[in-house]
Design an enzyme around this catalytic site. Structure first.
Site, PDB file in Angstrom:
ATOM      1  CG  ASP A 383      -1.968  -1.108   1.160  1.00 32.94           C
ATOM      2  OD1 ASP A 383      -2.256  -1.575   0.040  1.00 32.94           O
ATOM      3  OD2 ASP A 383      -2.475  -1.505   2.224  1.00 32.94           O
ATOM      4  CD  GLU A 384       3.128   2.548   4.465  1.00 32.86           C
ATOM      5  OE1 GLU A 384       4.343   2.288   4.600  1.00 32.86           O
ATOM      6  OE2 GLU A 384       2.370   2.780   5.417  1.00 32.86           O
ATOM      7  CB  SER A 385       4.913   2.787  -3.335  1.00 30.26           C
ATOM      8  OG  SER A 385       3.727   3.461  -3.681  1.00 30.26           O
TER       9      SER A 385
END
Length: 449
Positions: A383-385
């Protein structure tokens, strides 16, 4: 006093004495007068000169003839249309009867499925006519050295009766080396073969520990020793490293060459046990490799350079030791973060699945409970790449070899490959885990018998 004329003339319906005494009811003479006037106006036209009359007659006759001609053509056209329509309807009716007679007593769905199979077979046959088959069925494209090596194999053994696969049979017979996968397509083995499902082609010669990034091209007959191209991205088709694995020994892969020629020489040196009878052929084949490269002025990528360049992009080694490559920004450190546990801690968790003194169901539940926080952290990283974290854990779960962890591995690999724009690897991973086998013979041709 004279009476007035009734406005209704003789058509008046009133018969009372008062009305009759006041109004006259004569016949309506004006109509006749008007008719006479109209007749007088028409009469001069009919009494025109004969020359003018003849001219008018000709003028009037010509349109009539044209009208007759048009009417005749129109009638002919209508007849033709009616005839054609009748013929079409008759033909349609005949075809309908034929179709119904063919379907009569049969299962309509069976007929439909047969037609679909014929259509799929035709598409498959057309696909076999070009190298597009490889990309379509295996979801990857082959590098230039692959096709050059195929030409070399063809020069080793020439047999007019078997122009395509004589070289393959020679390597198998003399060196126990099978050229598989895309080589079998070039040899014509897929032409006319029984059709399989998409997953069957993706599992073709895919050994137990082969990750989606690996594609088998060499196999030592009857063993788990195999070599293949390694792609970090499905679209890679230039300067690919070649790795080796023995599935009987575990999940670790070793990079051994930067091209198919060097991989072949590595096999002859390390995995082929020469006998006094084959020593001469071994030496002759090595010389043939050198001569072919020299005669064709081929400059092939070398292992050291390719591996050195790749190592700069590896973010984690993983259980298979070949490592994973994902886009990683050194400044922002976006793209990968280490797992919540070390490799050694992860292996300790998984070791519980191998204990014979613990119930398998209970062991699985205990391991999944311990792994869940690690998996949650990897999903948060996505979700945070930091897509590399989920990819690393998913590959580790796959390489552990425990089928109980396939669902967990899939839940990590699918989002990771998806965010990395590597959908081909999703298809390969899913197909492999659906029917993962420890067998040594993993040919699609044996599966579809």
């Amino acid at each position: 006093m004279p009476k007035e004329d009734c406005k209704y003339w003789d058509k008046c319906y009133q018969q009372n004495p008062a009305h009759l005494s006041k109004y006259n009811h004569p016949k309506k003479q004006q109509e006749h007068e008007v008719d006479g006037a109209e007749g007088k106006k028409v009469a001069p036209k009919r009494s025109a000169s004969s020359q003018s009359g003849e001219q008018k007659k000709e003028e009037q006759t010509e349109p009539v003839n044209k009208d007759k001609s048009n009417t005749s053509a129109s009638s002919t056209e209508m007849v033709n249309k009616d005839t054609a329509k009748g013929s079409y309807e008759a033909e349609t009716e005949e075809l309908h009867k034929e179709a119904m007679s063919n379907i009569s007593g049969k299962n309509y769905m069976e007929i439909l499925e047969k037609r679909i199979r014929l259509s799929v077979q035709k598409e498959y046959d057309n696909l076999c006519e070009s190298n597009e088959f490889i990309r379509h069925k295996f979801l990857v494209e082959m590098p230039p050295d692959f096709y050059e090596f195929w030409k070399f194999v063809g020069s080793l053994k020439i047999d007019p009766a078997k122009p395509k696969d004589a070289g393959l049979e020679h390597l198998d017979k003399v060196f126990q080396l099978q050229l598989v996968g895309p080589f079998e397509f070039l040899a014509g083995k897929f032409h006319g073969a029984k059709l399989g499902e998409p997953g069957d082609y993706l599992r073709h010669w895919r050994f137990y520990y082969d990750p989606p990034e690996f594609q088998t091209i060499f196999v030592r007959r009857g063993t788990g020793i195999h070599y293949g191209y390694w792609r970090d991205v499905p679209q890679d088709k230039e300067n690919l490293l070649i790795a080796r694995n023995d599935s009987a020994k575990g999940c670790q892969f070793q990079f051994v060459a930067g091209n198919a020629f060097d991989a072949f020489l590595y096999y002859l040196e390390h995995d082929f046990a020469a006998t006094p009878f084959s020593c001469g052929q071994l030496a002759g084949t090595k010389k043939a490799v050198a001569k072919y490269l020299s005669d064709n002025s081929l400059e092939l990528a070398q292992l050291d350079r390719l591996q050195r360049e790749r190592n700069k992009r590896v973010v984690a080694k993983t259980f298979h030791r070949a490592g994973i490559v994902v886009p990683f920004d050194q400044k922002t450190e976006v793209g990968y973060r280490p797992l919540a546990v070390s490799d050694s801690e992860l292996k300790k968790m998984l070791a519980m699945l191998e204990r014979k003194d613990v119930d398998n169901g209970a062991a699985k539940q205990a391991v999944l409970e311990k792994l869940q926080p690690v998996a949650n952290a990897a999903n948060i990283a996505v979700d945070e790449s930091d897509f590399g974290s989920a990819l690393e854990l998913g590959i580790d779960m796959f390489c552990s070899g425990h089928k109980e962890l396939h669902m967990l591995a899939s839940s990590l690999l699918v989002p990771a490959y998806s965010m990395l724009s590597r959908p081909q690897f999703i298809a390969i991973a899913k197909a492999h885990m659906e029917q993962r086998s420890r067998e040594d013979n993993l040919s699609i041709f044996d599966v579809l018998k």
